[in-house]
Design an enzyme around this catalytic site. Structure first.
Site, mmCIF file in Angstrom:
data_model
loop_
_atom_site.group_PDB
_atom_site.id
_atom_site.type_symbol
_atom_site.label_atom_id
_atom_site.label_comp_id
_atom_site.label_asym_id
_atom_site.label_seq_id
_atom_site.Cartn_x
_atom_site.Cartn_y
_atom_site.Cartn_z
ATOM 1 N N ASP A 108 -9.983 2.484 3.123
ATOM 2 C CA ASP A 108 -10.012 1.699 4.370
ATOM 3 C C ASP A 108 -10.734 2.433 5.495
ATOM 4 O O ASP A 108 -11.536 1.848 6.232
ATOM 5 C CB ASP A 108 -8.585 1.349 4.812
ATOM 6 C CG ASP A 108 -7.988 0.206 4.008
ATOM 7 O OD1 ASP A 108 -8.752 -0.567 3.400
ATOM 8 O OD2 ASP A 108 -6.748 0.075 4.002
ATOM 9 N N LYS B 99 0.811 -1.228 0.000
ATOM 10 C CA LYS B 99 0.000 0.000 0.000
ATOM 11 C C LYS B 99 0.843 1.278 0.000
ATOM 12 O O LYS B 99 0.513 2.232 -0.706
ATOM 13 C CB LYS B 99 -0.941 0.014 1.202
ATOM 14 C CG LYS B 99 -2.038 -1.029 1.115
ATOM 15 C CD LYS B 99 -2.954 -0.920 2.329
ATOM 16 C CE LYS B 99 -4.039 -1.979 2.284
ATOM 17 N NZ LYS B 99 -4.958 -1.876 3.421
HETATM 18 P P1 NDP Z 1 1.354 -2.579 9.345
HETATM 19 O O1 NDP Z 1 2.392 -3.613 9.109
HETATM 20 O O2 NDP Z 1 1.447 -1.279 8.633
HETATM 21 O O3 NDP Z 1 1.314 -2.241 10.931
HETATM 22 C C1 NDP Z 1 1.341 -3.292 11.866
HETATM 23 C C2 NDP Z 1 0.976 -2.759 13.245
HETATM 24 O O4 NDP Z 1 0.887 -3.886 14.126
HETATM 25 C C3 NDP Z 1 2.019 -1.817 13.860
HETATM 26 O O5 NDP Z 1 1.356 -0.885 14.696
HETATM 27 C C4 NDP Z 1 2.887 -2.779 14.692
HETATM 28 O O6 NDP Z 1 3.529 -2.183 15.780
HETATM 29 C C5 NDP Z 1 1.803 -3.704 15.216
HETATM 30 N N1 NDP Z 1 2.322 -4.998 15.638
HETATM 31 C C6 NDP Z 1 2.832 -5.963 14.837
HETATM 32 N N2 NDP Z 1 3.204 -7.028 15.588
HETATM 33 C C7 NDP Z 1 2.927 -6.717 16.887
HETATM 34 C C8 NDP Z 1 3.080 -7.400 18.112
HETATM 35 N N3 NDP Z 1 3.596 -8.647 18.168
HETATM 36 N N4 NDP Z 1 2.656 -6.800 19.245
HETATM 37 C C9 NDP Z 1 2.125 -5.559 19.199
HETATM 38 N N5 NDP Z 1 1.968 -4.842 18.061
HETATM 39 C C10 NDP Z 1 2.358 -5.417 16.909
HETATM 40 O O7 NDP Z 1 -0.047 -3.316 9.047
HETATM 41 P P2 NDP Z 1 -1.437 -2.624 8.644
HETATM 42 O O8 NDP Z 1 -1.594 -1.414 9.496
HETATM 43 O O9 NDP Z 1 -1.529 -2.476 7.185
HETATM 44 O O10 NDP Z 1 -2.511 -3.753 9.056
HETATM 45 C C11 NDP Z 1 -2.838 -3.982 10.416
HETATM 46 C C12 NDP Z 1 -3.970 -4.999 10.477
HETATM 47 O O11 NDP Z 1 -5.165 -4.438 9.938
HETATM 48 C C13 NDP Z 1 -3.670 -6.273 9.682
HETATM 49 O O12 NDP Z 1 -4.023 -7.390 10.454
HETATM 50 C C14 NDP Z 1 -4.570 -6.147 8.467
HETATM 51 O O13 NDP Z 1 -5.006 -7.400 7.994
HETATM 52 C C15 NDP Z 1 -5.741 -5.346 9.022
HETATM 53 N N6 NDP Z 1 -6.447 -4.620 7.969
HETATM 54 C C16 NDP Z 1 -7.751 -4.946 7.707
HETATM 55 C C17 NDP Z 1 -8.454 -4.306 6.713
HETATM 56 C C18 NDP Z 1 -9.877 -4.669 6.444
HETATM 57 O O14 NDP Z 1 -10.415 -4.263 5.407
HETATM 58 N N7 NDP Z 1 -10.534 -5.399 7.347
HETATM 59 C C19 NDP Z 1 -7.840 -3.242 5.885
HETATM 60 C C20 NDP Z 1 -6.461 -2.946 6.275
HETATM 61 C C21 NDP Z 1 -5.812 -3.645 7.256
HETATM 62 P P3 NDP Z 1 5.046 -1.595 15.619
HETATM 63 O O15 NDP Z 1 4.896 -0.246 15.001
HETATM 64 O O16 NDP Z 1 5.571 -1.567 17.011
HETATM 65 O O17 NDP Z 1 5.790 -2.561 14.736
#
Ligand code: NDP
Length: 289
Positions: free
Chosen positions: A118, A82
């Protein structure tokens, strides 16, 4: 010597009668987008071809240009492409510019216009579920692309306050800085959540469960009659929704409805018609594949 074979062209992409759309991502085999858009097309009487295209990040720029040249009518973009896609667009809609991420490509003669549906999809699903947004105290857990997409739409919906909590607190602070034009955003790391107050709506926008991690959230976060929503869906949403149950939150949902609503927003941008979405999440759950 074997004959040189170029990348095969997608056969019907230039058909004058059946426009072709696609979702780009990696992995992509699991994507529900082809099913959702075919359901919408059937419902609205619009013939369309919609396919899933697996694409590595380093191939995105060249492939976006090729797909445009081949006549693709529009595309959705999903993980992990994205942010990269936003850089390859000739222009960005406000939601895409603010979030720095594109989930919808709209064809223009000069290239791709990038939009992000989104946030609008999230708000539409929360409304469908009867979640009160006006003046709500909202906690958004996570500060990645999905969280950035959600923030402008939540403020547009009239929320009262927003706190963003992230594992990496500095990333939450960067989000608040970049999106300060939307409204005041308090930020913290997880260790400070116990003092962050009570919330009417708690959103999980992390991908923690995908790597098998459960979030350690305090049970004191929900205000009376709070709602909990995980942007992930299916098994990925189970740990957060289990936490919400244990914290006494009665209104809980996963993000399948958001997926359908963001698709409906993209469909509207491409076809000028917004499909009925109400029955679609149940149809998808009844027949997962
Ligand atoms: P990103 O990779 O951009 O961000 C991931 C986020 O998750 C960050 O805030 C990261 O924190 C956090 N994170 C990852 N692992 C851990 C952990 N073990 N413990 C705590 N925090 C963690 O992903 P997206 O923002 O694009 O997507 C996030 C979720 O939203 C996904 O599961 C995706 O499938 C879902 N989504 C659903 C949509 C829908 O239409 N239903 C649309 C878009 C997304 P840190 O910054 O510390 O790494």
């Amino acid at each position: 010597m074997l004959p040189f074979r170029s990348r095969p062209q997608l056969p019907s992409m230039t058909s004058p009668t059946t426009p072709c759309f696609a979702v780009l991502g990696q992995p992509i085999a699991h994507s529900l987008s082809p099913r959702i858009h075919r359901l919408f097309g059937a419902q609205c009487g619009i013939a369309l071809d919609y396919r899933a295209i697996e694409l590595a990040p380093d191939a995105l720029a060249a492939r976006m240009a090729e797909l445009h040249a081949e006549g693709l009518a529009g595309a959705n973009v999903t993980l992990p492409l994205k942010e990269l896609a936003a850089r390859e667009c000739v222009a960005l809609a406000e939601a895409a510019r603010l979030s720095g991420a594109v989930n919808t490509l709209i064809r223009h003669e000069r290239g791709w216009l990038g939009d992000n549906t989104d946030g609008a999809g999230l708000v539409a699903d929360l409304r469908r579920l009867g979640v009160r947004l006006a003046d709500a105290r909202v906690l958004l857990v996570g500060a990645g692309g999905a969280a950035r997409g959600a923030v402008p739409a939540l403020f547009d919906a009239g929320i009262g306050s927003l706190t963003v909590a992230n594992r990496t607190a500095a990333r939450a602070a960067a989000l608040a800085h970049d999106l300060q034009s939307c409204g005041d955003i308090a930020t913290c790391g997880f260790e400070a959540l116990g003092d962050a107050g009570r919330f009417d709506l708690i959103l999980n926008a992390t991908s923690a469960a995908r790597s098998g991690h459960a979030l350690a959230l305090p049970a004191t976060l929900p205000a009376p009659d709070a709602s909990a929503y995980d942007l992930s869906y299916g098994t990925s949403a189970e740990p957060f929704l289990a936490w919400a149950t244990s914290a006494g939150i009665a209104r809980r949902a996963d993000g399948l409805g958001m997926l359908v609503e963001q698709a409906a927003e993209a469909f509207h941008r491409w076809h000028g018609v917004r499909p009925e979405t109400g029955a679609v999440p149940a149809q998808l759950r009844a027949q997962p594949q």
